[in-house]
Motif scaffolding. Structure first.
Motif, PDB file in Angstrom:
ATOM      1  N   GLU A   1     -27.043  70.572  51.463  1.00 62.44           N
ATOM      2  CA  GLU A   1     -26.740  71.926  50.994  1.00 62.44           C
ATOM      3  C   GLU A   1     -27.991  72.603  50.466  1.00 62.44           C
ATOM      4  N   GLU A   2     -28.798  71.846  49.714  1.00 65.84           N
ATOM      5  CA  GLU A   2     -30.054  72.396  49.187  1.00 65.84           C
ATOM      6  C   GLU A   2     -30.998  72.757  50.338  1.00 65.84           C
ATOM      7  N   THR A   3     -31.061  71.893  51.354  1.00 68.29           N
ATOM      8  CA  THR A   3     -31.908  72.162  52.516  1.00 68.29           C
ATOM      9  C   THR A   3     -31.447  73.428  53.235  1.00 68.29           C
ATOM     10  N   GLU A   4     -30.106  73.546  53.391  1.00 67.04           N
ATOM     11  CA  GLU A   4     -29.557  74.729  54.063  1.00 67.04           C
ATOM     12  C   GLU A   4     -29.877  75.998  53.278  1.00 67.04           C
ATOM     13  N   ARG A   5     -29.732  75.926  51.939  1.00 63.67           N
ATOM     14  CA  ARG A   5     -30.054  77.086  51.107  1.00 63.67           C
ATOM     15  C   ARG A   5     -31.542  77.425  51.185  1.00 63.67           C
TER      16      ARG A   5
ATOM     17  N   ALA B   1     -24.890  65.055  50.723  1.00 66.02           N
ATOM     18  CA  ALA B   1     -24.272  66.359  50.931  1.00 66.02           C
ATOM     19  C   ALA B   1     -24.978  67.427  50.099  1.00 66.02           C
ATOM     20  N   LYS B   2     -25.317  67.076  48.862  1.00 63.93           N
ATOM     21  CA  LYS B   2     -26.028  68.015  47.999  1.00 63.93           C
ATOM     22  C   LYS B   2     -27.417  68.316  48.547  1.00 63.93           C
TER      23      LYS B   2
ATOM     24  N   ASP C   1     -22.345  61.923  48.272  1.00 60.70           N
ATOM     25  CA  ASP C   1     -22.428  63.151  47.472  1.00 60.70           C
ATOM     26  C   ASP C   1     -23.870  63.634  47.370  1.00 60.70           C
TER      27      ASP C   1
END
Length: 280
Positions: free
Chosen positions: A239-243, A235-236, A232
């Motif tokens: 996601e933060e890196t992608e954002r 994944a978070k 988790d």
């Protein structure tokens, strides 16, 4: 969060140190019976308690190859006299090799006696466990600590322990405010808790700082939980890196558009100035 690795650090910190025993591992000595007609555990309550606690001991002390843990096997404590034997529910010996497994434990051959013995009370043995066996274990055999516990919730709680002094005498261990007993020999706390599912008054060990020693099943569940938490978190983080990357890309695009717009404005200004000056 890495509970399992943190626990391993505490293992090395809290497990007692001791010398190697003077004898050698002895699987069997001819003429000393290693079996009787008695069942290993008298009730499911006893079986659950013995299985759980022995599993916790074996997991906790697995890091030291000189700790032997036995369940319901004979201890012979006087060479040449087969009557001098007893079969505790659980006992722990320091200083002797974990393997090979023994059919019985012979104190004179191994050069050691158990540091701690645990008996779980039953209708047929409770009187012996509370009275005669205290002196047998502590004085005759020389065990450092002896504990008794009633695992059946339907019966009154009965958890007591005794320890030897340096002079060879023994005294009862004084419980804390919650009824827990501290084992100096094992450097562990022992406390019981009613399990409403199994109806077992389960005696469990804890590190000196209060950390519980888990069972194999509990550790497996803990590993799953920590794996899920890591997944988790990863994944978070992804996601933060992608954002962040998307925001950086958008900011870069905005900067480029702004630069293009500024260049276009500058071009138009020059064009207007040239017209006013009569130039093209």
């Amino acid at each position: 969060m890495d509970t399992i690795n943190d626990f391993r650090i505490k293992q090395n910190k809290y497990i007692p140190t001791f010398p190697k025993a003077s004898g050698k591992p002895t699987i069997y000595i001819e003429g000393y019976p290693c079996e009787d007609d008695e069942p290993m555990a008298e009730t499911d309550f006893h079986a659950e308690q013995i299985t759980t606690l022995s599993d916790q001991f074996k997991r906790y002390f697995a890091v030291n190859d000189l700790i032997h843990i036995a369940v319901d096997s004979f201890i012979y404590y006087s060479e040449g006299d087969i009557r001098k034997c007893v079969a505790p529910d659980i006992y722990i010996v320091f200083g002797v090799e974990k393997y090979p497994l023994r059919r019985s434990f012979y104190t004179w051959a191994e050069g050691a006696v158990p540091v701690a013995v645990f008996e779980f009370l039953s209708d047929s043995t409770a009187h012996l466990d509370r009275e005669k066996k205290v002196d047998l274990y502590m004085t005759e055999i020389g065990v450092q600590e002896y504990f008794i516990h009633q695992p059946e919730m339907e019966k009154p709680a009965d958890f007591r322990g005794w320890q030897r002094s340096t002079s060879g005498n023994y005294t009862e261990i004084v419980p804390d405010a919650e009824g827990g007993l501290f084992s100096n020999a094992l450097n562990l706390w022992f406390r019981w808790k009613d399990d409403l599912t199994t109806h077992v008054r389960l005696l469990r060990p804890y590190l000196p700082d209060g950390t519980p020693i888990t069972t194999s099943m509990e550790e497996q569940q803990l590993r799953k939980q920590e794996k899920q938490l890591r997944e988790d978190a990863e994944a978070k983080a992804a996601e933060e890196t992608e954002r962040r990357q998307a925001a950086e890309t958008l900011a870069k695009q905005e900067t480029e558009r702004r630069r293009e717009l500024e260049d276009e404005i500058e071009r138009l200004r020059k064009q207007i100035a040239n017209r006013e000056n009569g130039t093209t």
